[in-house]
Design a protein around this motif. Structure first.
Motif, PDB file in Angstrom:
ATOM      1  N   UNK A  33      73.755 -67.104  47.804  1.00  0.00           N
ATOM      2  CA  UNK A  33      74.278 -66.563  46.556  1.00  0.00           C
ATOM      3  C   UNK A  33      75.457 -67.407  46.071  1.00  0.00           C
ATOM      4  N   UNK A  34      75.888 -67.106  44.869  1.00  0.00           N
ATOM      5  CA  UNK A  34      76.992 -67.852  44.272  1.00  0.00           C
ATOM      6  C   UNK A  34      78.295 -67.684  45.051  1.00  0.00           C
ATOM      7  N   UNK A  35      78.472 -66.531  45.686  1.00  0.00           N
ATOM      8  CA  UNK A  35      79.716 -66.292  46.424  1.00  0.00           C
ATOM      9  C   UNK A  35      79.690 -66.877  47.829  1.00  0.00           C
ATOM     10  N   UNK A  36      78.612 -67.602  48.163  1.00  0.00           N
ATOM     11  CA  UNK A  36      78.516 -68.234  49.467  1.00  0.00           C
ATOM     12  C   UNK A  36      77.764 -67.422  50.502  1.00  0.00           C
ATOM     13  N   UNK A  37      77.459 -66.152  50.204  1.00  0.00           N
ATOM     14  CA  UNK A  37      76.701 -65.321  51.138  1.00  0.00           C
ATOM     15  C   UNK A  37      75.217 -65.660  51.111  1.00  0.00           C
ATOM     16  N   UNK A  38      74.500 -65.176  52.102  1.00  0.00           N
ATOM     17  CA  UNK A  38      73.068 -65.478  52.222  1.00  0.00           C
ATOM     18  C   UNK A  38      72.253 -64.223  51.935  1.00  0.00           C
TER      19      UNK A  38
END
Length: 393
Positions: free
Chosen positions: A110-115
């Motif tokens: 995702x854009x926030x770095x999460x998967x």
């Protein structure tokens, strides 16, 4: 020199066995049960040997490296699981592949770095556990490196290990399976053979054949032969089931543990023999008290309820209550073998329990013999145990 004639009870027992072995329903039922046992063991062998393959799509180099890490770690986290990386050109292609079931899931960042794991339906629980574990470990390692430290330092003291004082987790699983199987098999065999014995006695009484038999055979010998014949059949059938079950288990993941439980299975057969002998007396009484097959449902209800209590008690009693129950016959016929399987009982405890069970069997033989002789010739309707006990011969 003439050969002495065999005892009458032995002749009756041999006839009971011979008639049963020629009964198509009995043979078919036995083969069906055996087939179910073999099928269950075959299913376990199949599940042990099967490899679940999951295709995971990725559209970026970072996601691809993470999927490769998941694929490498999967066999260590869960036996029989294999993960394959499927590279897709873009997010649209990956989403279409999931929707068309060409892949099992799509792993994307995702854009926030999460998967995020994208699946068409509910994610496979095993697959989800593996991916969550590896993603957490990989992200933690990256964050630790960025912070100028290491995963070992960040996670120092957080590992939880388990220690089982007795046996091992795999043995405990096998013991739980065997404990339930023994209780259920005792209940099923007692119901099937016991009801057959009761019906045989009631049918002879209803058709008045028993009056002709009684003129030639002492009723005490007739009862003994019927009980012995059905007990021999039940024990022989149970021994076959146990043997086939142990052989089948040797081909599963429990194979190395089978030699350690073989002795307890022999002990179970000893308890089954005495326990079934005791209960056969009650089934014989139920058959003698009934005048028609329609009466059997009523006269056999106390025996059926007793068997249900034995089954439930052996399956659900724990701790001190299980220990106490393993000495109380006829519950001990199942509860003590279950304790032996779980390695919770010593040989002398088993000997005491078997002795008490033998004492109950002897008492029931005497009681059943009296009620059987008094009730067998009464055809005016079903009798209660009290009425039968008070009848004159």
């Amino acid at each position: 020199m003439t050969t002495p004639n065999p005892p009458v009870w032995r002749v009756v027992a041999a006839r009971e066995v011979a008639v049963k072995l020629k009964d198509k329903s009995f043979v078919l039922g036995s083969l069906t049960t055996l087939a179910i046992i073999v099928a269950l063991i075959g299913l376990q062998v199949f599940l042990d040997s099967r490899t679940d393959t999951h295709d995971i799509a990725a559209t970026t180099p970072e996601a691809g490296r993470l999927v490769e890490a998941i694929a490498a770690a999967a066999p260590e986290i869960q036996d029989g699981v294999a993960i394959t990386l499927v590279e897709e050109d873009d997010d649209g292609a990956a989403r279409s592949a999931v929707d068309d079931e060409d892949v099992d899931a799509w792993l994307t960042q995702d854009d926030d770095g999460g998967w995020r794991l994208v699946t068409k339906d509910d994610a496979d629980s095993t697959l989800l556990t593996i991916i969550e574990s590896v993603v957490r470990a990989e992200v933690l390692a990256t964050n630790a490196e960025d912070a100028g430290t290491s995963v070992a330092e960040l996670t120092a003291g957080t590992e939880l290990t388990t220690e089982q004082l007795e046996g091992n987790p795999e043995l405990s699983e096998l013991q739980d399976i065997l404990g339930f199987a023994l209780a259920f098999m005792f209940y099923l065999a007692s119901i099937i053979f016991g009801m057959t014995l009761a019906q045989s006695i009631t049918e002879e009484k209803q058709s008045r054949i028993v009056e002709m038999i009684a003129a030639a055979v002492p009723l005490r010998q007739l009862l003994a032969g019927k009980i012995v014949g059905n007990t021999v059949l039940a024990v022989a059938q149970m021994a076959i089931y146990v043997a086939i079950g142990l052989v089948g288990l040797s081909f599963t993941s429990f194979g190395d543990l089978v030699p350690g439980v073989t002795g307890t299975m022999v002990g179970f057969l000893a308890f089954f023999l005495v326990g079934f002998l005791a209960l056969s007396c009650l089934w014989a009484v139920a058959g003698a008290l009934a005048s028609r097959n329609e009466d059997l449902q009523s006269t056999s209800t106390p025996v059926t309820m007793l068997l249900m209590l034995v089954f439930l008690g052996s399956a659900f009693l724990e701790g001190r209550w299980e220990t106490i129950g393993s000495f109380i016959p006829p519950l001990s016929a199942v509860a003590m073998p279950v304790r032996l399987v779980n390695e919770d009982a010593t040989w002398w405890e088993a000997a005491i329990a078997l002795g008490l069970l033998l004492a109950l069997a002897a008492a029931l033989v005497a009681i059943a013999e009296r009620i059987y002789r008094r009730a067998l010739m009464q055809t005016g309707g079903k009798l209660s145990m009290r009425q039968a006990w008070q009848l004159e011969e």
